[in-house]
Design a protein around this motif. Structure first.
Motif, PDB file in Angstrom:
ATOM      1  N   ASN A  21      34.117  30.916  31.857  1.00  0.00           N
ATOM      2  CA  ASN A  21      33.318  31.847  32.846  1.00  0.00           C
ATOM      3  C   ASN A  21      34.213  33.352  32.813  1.00  0.00           C
ATOM      4  O   ASN A  21      34.853  33.613  33.828  1.00  0.00           O
ATOM      5  CB  ASN A  21      33.591  31.128  34.088  1.00  0.00           C
ATOM      6  CG  ASN A  21      32.264  32.058  34.873  1.00  0.00           C
ATOM      7  OD1 ASN A  21      32.117  32.793  34.933  1.00  0.00           O
ATOM      8  ND2 ASN A  21      31.681  30.940  35.953  1.00  0.00           N
ATOM      9  N   ILE A  22      33.741  34.007  31.846  1.00  0.00           N
ATOM     10  CA  ILE A  22      34.436  35.271  31.852  1.00  0.00           C
ATOM     11  C   ILE A  22      34.250  36.227  33.016  1.00  0.00           C
ATOM     12  O   ILE A  22      35.043  36.912  33.576  1.00  0.00           O
ATOM     13  CB  ILE A  22      33.787  36.160  30.422  1.00  0.00           C
ATOM     14  CG1 ILE A  22      34.190  35.492  29.404  1.00  0.00           C
ATOM     15  CG2 ILE A  22      34.381  37.556  30.629  1.00  0.00           C
ATOM     16  CD1 ILE A  22      35.632  35.277  28.991  1.00  0.00           C
ATOM     17  N   LEU A  23      32.923  36.249  33.502  1.00  0.00           N
ATOM     18  CA  LEU A  23      32.642  37.177  34.901  1.00  0.00           C
ATOM     19  C   LEU A  23      33.420  36.636  35.844  1.00  0.00           C
ATOM     20  O   LEU A  23      33.990  37.421  36.695  1.00  0.00           O
ATOM     21  CB  LEU A  23      31.097  37.019  35.158  1.00  0.00           C
ATOM     22  CG  LEU A  23      30.708  37.844  36.316  1.00  0.00           C
ATOM     23  CD1 LEU A  23      30.998  39.334  36.012  1.00  0.00           C
ATOM     24  CD2 LEU A  23      29.255  37.533  36.583  1.00  0.00           C
ATOM     25  N   ARG A  24      33.617  35.176  36.215  1.00  0.00           N
ATOM     26  CA  ARG A  24      34.133  34.812  37.392  1.00  0.00           C
ATOM     27  C   ARG A  24      35.890  34.900  37.214  1.00  0.00           C
ATOM     28  O   ARG A  24      36.484  35.558  37.867  1.00  0.00           O
ATOM     29  CB  ARG A  24      34.231  33.295  37.403  1.00  0.00           C
ATOM     30  CG  ARG A  24      34.701  32.809  38.747  1.00  0.00           C
ATOM     31  CD  ARG A  24      34.669  31.191  38.870  1.00  0.00           C
ATOM     32  NE  ARG A  24      35.182  30.657  37.767  1.00  0.00           N
ATOM     33  CZ  ARG A  24      35.130  29.219  37.511  1.00  0.00           C
ATOM     34  NH1 ARG A  24      34.062  28.632  38.309  1.00  0.00           N
ATOM     35  NH2 ARG A  24      35.764  28.501  36.501  1.00  0.00           N
ATOM     36  N   THR A  25      36.353  35.246  35.934  1.00  0.00           N
ATOM     37  CA  THR A  25      37.645  35.365  35.600  1.00  0.00           C
ATOM     38  C   THR A  25      38.175  36.923  35.863  1.00  0.00           C
ATOM     39  O   THR A  25      39.016  36.998  36.611  1.00  0.00           O
ATOM     40  CB  THR A  25      37.864  35.117  33.964  1.00  0.00           C
ATOM     41  OG1 THR A  25      37.696  33.656  33.864  1.00  0.00           O
ATOM     42  CG2 THR A  25      39.476  35.281  33.711  1.00  0.00           C
ATOM     43  N   ILE A  26      37.077  37.833  35.260  1.00  0.00           N
ATOM     44  CA  ILE A  26      37.295  39.049  35.782  1.00  0.00           C
ATOM     45  C   ILE A  26      37.271  39.623  37.205  1.00  0.00           C
ATOM     46  O   ILE A  26      38.263  40.315  37.591  1.00  0.00           O
ATOM     47  CB  ILE A  26      36.186  39.979  34.951  1.00  0.00           C
ATOM     48  CG1 ILE A  26      36.257  39.909  33.321  1.00  0.00           C
ATOM     49  CG2 ILE A  26      36.235  41.530  35.295  1.00  0.00           C
ATOM     50  CD1 ILE A  26      35.371  40.483  32.654  1.00  0.00           C
ATOM     51  N   PHE A 352      49.001  31.819  35.093  1.00  0.00           N
ATOM     52  CA  PHE A 352      48.314  32.606  33.913  1.00  0.00           C
ATOM     53  C   PHE A 352      47.377  33.654  34.269  1.00  0.00           C
ATOM     54  O   PHE A 352      47.665  34.860  33.775  1.00  0.00           O
ATOM     55  CB  PHE A 352      47.633  31.619  32.942  1.00  0.00           C
ATOM     56  CG  PHE A 352      47.550  32.285  31.588  1.00  0.00           C
ATOM     57  CD1 PHE A 352      48.418  33.026  30.842  1.00  0.00           C
ATOM     58  CD2 PHE A 352      46.243  32.164  31.025  1.00  0.00           C
ATOM     59  CE1 PHE A 352      47.872  33.654  29.630  1.00  0.00           C
ATOM     60  CE2 PHE A 352      45.864  32.863  29.645  1.00  0.00           C
ATOM     61  CZ  PHE A 352      46.802  33.313  29.043  1.00  0.00           C
ATOM     62  N   LEU A 353      46.612  33.254  35.217  1.00  0.00           N
ATOM     63  CA  LEU A 353      45.680  34.047  35.731  1.00  0.00           C
ATOM     64  C   LEU A 353      46.347  35.512  36.552  1.00  0.00           C
ATOM     65  O   LEU A 353      46.057  36.503  36.179  1.00  0.00           O
ATOM     66  CB  LEU A 353      44.668  33.564  36.689  1.00  0.00           C
ATOM     67  CG  LEU A 353      43.313  34.193  37.057  1.00  0.00           C
ATOM     68  CD1 LEU A 353      42.546  34.326  35.684  1.00  0.00           C
ATOM     69  CD2 LEU A 353      42.440  33.198  37.945  1.00  0.00           C
ATOM     70  N   CYS A 354      47.134  34.947  37.186  1.00  0.00           N
ATOM     71  CA  CYS A 354      48.072  36.121  38.122  1.00  0.00           C
ATOM     72  C   CYS A 354      48.683  37.048  37.129  1.00  0.00           C
ATOM     73  O   CYS A 354      48.761  38.065  37.422  1.00  0.00           O
ATOM     74  CB  CYS A 354      48.677  35.372  39.005  1.00  0.00           C
ATOM     75  SG  CYS A 354      47.821  34.694  40.504  1.00  0.00           S
ATOM     76  N   LEU A 355      49.171  36.471  36.216  1.00  0.00           N
ATOM     77  CA  LEU A 355      50.072  37.166  35.218  1.00  0.00           C
ATOM     78  C   LEU A 355      49.160  38.291  34.373  1.00  0.00           C
ATOM     79  O   LEU A 355      49.762  39.469  34.084  1.00  0.00           O
ATOM     80  CB  LEU A 355      50.858  36.344  34.178  1.00  0.00           C
ATOM     81  CG  LEU A 355      52.277  35.683  34.740  1.00  0.00           C
ATOM     82  CD1 LEU A 355      52.691  34.894  33.597  1.00  0.00           C
ATOM     83  CD2 LEU A 355      52.994  36.872  35.172  1.00  0.00           C
ATOM     84  N   ILE A 356      48.067  37.856  34.140  1.00  0.00           N
ATOM     85  CA  ILE A 356      46.982  38.638  33.357  1.00  0.00           C
ATOM     86  C   ILE A 356      46.732  39.739  34.339  1.00  0.00           C
ATOM     87  O   ILE A 356      46.926  41.116  33.889  1.00  0.00           O
ATOM     88  CB  ILE A 356      45.828  38.101  32.889  1.00  0.00           C
ATOM     89  CG1 ILE A 356      46.080  36.962  31.754  1.00  0.00           C
ATOM     90  CG2 ILE A 356      44.508  39.011  32.443  1.00  0.00           C
ATOM     91  CD1 ILE A 356      45.044  36.087  31.293  1.00  0.00           C
ATOM     92  N   GLY A 357      46.518  39.340  35.691  1.00  0.00           N
ATOM     93  CA  GLY A 357      45.748  40.404  36.572  1.00  0.00           C
ATOM     94  C   GLY A 357      47.198  41.291  37.039  1.00  0.00           C
ATOM     95  O   GLY A 357      46.986  42.433  37.291  1.00  0.00           O
ATOM     96  N   GLY A 358      48.474  40.752  36.986  1.00  0.00           N
ATOM     97  CA  GLY A 358      49.746  41.545  37.300  1.00  0.00           C
ATOM     98  C   GLY A 358      49.841  42.596  36.172  1.00  0.00           C
ATOM     99  O   GLY A 358      50.159  43.774  36.565  1.00  0.00           O
ATOM    100  N   ALA A 359      49.777  42.242  34.954  1.00  0.00           N
ATOM    101  CA  ALA A 359      50.272  43.070  33.762  1.00  0.00           C
ATOM    102  C   ALA A 359      49.176  44.035  33.709  1.00  0.00           C
ATOM    103  O   ALA A 359      49.353  45.078  33.391  1.00  0.00           O
ATOM    104  CB  ALA A 359      50.084  42.240  32.309  1.00  0.00           C
ATOM    105  N   ALA A 360      47.781  43.871  34.072  1.00  0.00           N
ATOM    106  CA  ALA A 360      46.825  44.927  33.962  1.00  0.00           C
ATOM    107  C   ALA A 360      47.126  45.948  35.209  1.00  0.00           C
ATOM    108  O   ALA A 360      47.016  47.117  34.923  1.00  0.00           O
ATOM    109  CB  ALA A 360      45.471  44.297  34.322  1.00  0.00           C
ATOM    110  N   GLY A 361      47.610  45.378  36.355  1.00  0.00           N
ATOM    111  CA  GLY A 361      47.817  46.323  37.517  1.00  0.00           C
ATOM    112  C   GLY A 361      49.107  47.397  37.110  1.00  0.00           C
ATOM    113  O   GLY A 361      49.094  48.750  37.307  1.00  0.00           O
ATOM    114  N   ILE A 362      50.190  46.504  36.543  1.00  0.00           N
ATOM    115  CA  ILE A 362      51.556  47.648  35.951  1.00  0.00           C
ATOM    116  C   ILE A 362      50.884  48.628  34.724  1.00  0.00           C
ATOM    117  O   ILE A 362      51.315  49.552  34.769  1.00  0.00           O
ATOM    118  CB  ILE A 362      52.451  46.522  35.234  1.00  0.00           C
ATOM    119  CG1 ILE A 362      52.884  45.587  36.650  1.00  0.00           C
ATOM    120  CG2 ILE A 362      53.531  47.293  34.619  1.00  0.00           C
ATOM    121  CD1 ILE A 362      53.799  44.540  36.024  1.00  0.00           C
TER     122      ILE A 362
END
Length: 419
Positions: A21-26, A352-362
């Motif tokens: 579910n790409i949209l929900r993940t994004i 894993f989800l939070c790490l992807i979001g955190g890396a994007a923020g950084i």
């Protein structure tokens, strides 16, 4: 090996769940990304601002005690006229300090400055420059970053020779060809030979004195050109500075020694107050540290609220994920999957989800630091990057632990029957 296998399998499950579910993940990533971007951007701005402010205060030096007429901080009940009537430091007191102070210092210097000068070389000129007369040990008490050439010799100081070390802006304007060393310029009708050029400092955020438009000359030559004020009024007055040793962090012994020597030099009686001030850059450093400590706390609270919103978003997504995969959980448990495997699977997915979001923020903060900034250059430290990832892991654990525990404790029979 089993731990690695479980980690790998959990990674595969988490990745498949995110791709399904790409949209929900994004959408769930956006909350964490915005939160991490907010908190790390605030910390980056605070660190950059503090670094720029401290760089602006470089001219006062580090581990230095200044002997002057006026204190840098005034007490609320101290009459101003007591400061006004104090004598200014003198050349004689400078020599006395040099002779009487013990080896508890790295150098004693005297210096004075006169601003608003115009320097000329041929048809080129530069205005609003500071001429600063310094003694030989001035480079021990203050930063003199020479990029080309050399510092003064003791012979040049003793003979008060017309030599100078100029700032980068002066060199660029007087000698645009880049051949400043050995060239001559005039100031107040006096010819000077350039023996050194200082590194360019650029614009400072507090607009404090900069070496870019500063010209250092021997103190003896300075006194010949300007003379010295004896009361701090109507002309340049000198200041004395003593550089402390690196292994003396508090400088208390040195301060007491300077106080005793100065009182003896000026013939003060035991009950008489000091008629001089001992100023230390730590006064500014302490105030700056407290100020940015408060700013950091406020920034952390603001960023924490932003990341909290992202954490709730991740938790909601994990509850939905558990609900959607209840049947799969029942099948896994009926085939022998342990509770800790199910728990680790969902917990890993949240982290894993939070790490992807955190890396994007950084990454967004890193892009922000690449924007050209003259007044306040931003930088992203490794510590702030590590902090962002650590916060991401923490939010992932907090947001995923409850859904993961619920999933791990499901009854396999009931879970298989779920639709």
């Amino acid at each position: 090996m089993q731990t690695l296998r479980l980690t790998f399998e959990s990674f595969i499950f988490a990745w498949d769940a995110l791709k399904s579910n790409i949209l929900r993940t994004i959408l769930s990533l956006l909350g964490v990304t915005v939160g991490i971007f907010a908190i790390i951007a605030i910390f980056a701005v605070v660190d950059s601002l503090e670094s720029s402010v401290r760089h602006s205060m470089d001219f006062v030096g580090d581990k230095v005690i200044y002997v002057a007429k006026w204190p840098w901080t005034f007490g609320p009940d101290y009459p101003w006229w007591k400061y006004f009537n104090r004598p200014v430091p003198t050349v004689r007191e400078f020599h006395e300090l040099q002779q009487r102070l013990s080896a508890n210092n790295k150098g004693v210097a005297i210096f004075a400055a006169d601003g608003g000068n115009t320097l000329k070389s041929g048809s080129n000129s530069v205005s609003d420059c500071a001429l600063q007369g310094v003694s030989y040990d001035y480079r021990a008490v203050s930063n003199v970053p020479i990029e080309q050439g050399r510092y003064f010799t003791t012979q040049e100081m003793d003979a008060a020779r017309p030599v100078a070390i100029i700032g980068a802006v002066i060199a660029e304007n007087l000698f645009p060809g880049g051949n400043a060393l050995g060239s001559q310029f005039k100031a107040h009708g006096q010819k000077f030979t350039v023996i050194g050029v200082m590194e360019k400092e650029g614009k400072k955020i507090l607009d404090t004195p900069s070496n870019d438009a500063n010209c250092l000359i021997p103190f003896g030559m300075f006194t010949k050109m300007f003379g010295l004020s004896t009361n701090g009024m109507g002309g340049p007055s000198p200041s004395l500075a003593v550089k402390g040793r690196d292994d003396d962090p508090g400088l208390l012994d040195l301060e007491y020694e300077i106080q005793g020597v100065m009182r003896n030099i000026r013939g003060l009686k035991p009950r008489e107050e000091d008629n001089f001030a001992l100023n230390r850059p730590e006064m500014f450093a302490s105030a700056i540290g407290k100020l940015f400590g408060v700013i950091g706390v406020v920034g952390g609270v603001i960023g924490g609220l932003a990341i909290l919103v992202g954490g709730f978003g991740i938790a909601n997504i994990m509850f939905v994920s558990v609900s959607e995969r209840t049947n799969i959980i029942g099948i896994q448990k009926s085939l022998g999957a342990k509770n800790y495997f199910i728990l680790f699977q969902f917990l890993f997915e949240a982290v894993f989800l939070c790490l992807i979001g955190g890396a994007a923020g950084i990454f967004l903060v890193w892009l922000l630091t690449k924007l050209p900034q003259d007044a306040l250059p931003l930088f992203l430290s490794a510590g702030n990057m590590a902090l962002g990832l650590l916060i991401s892991v923490g939010i992932g654990v907090l947001a995923g632990i409850v859904p993961a525990v619920l999933a791990a404790n499901l009854d396999p029979v009931i879970a298989i029957r779920a639709k």
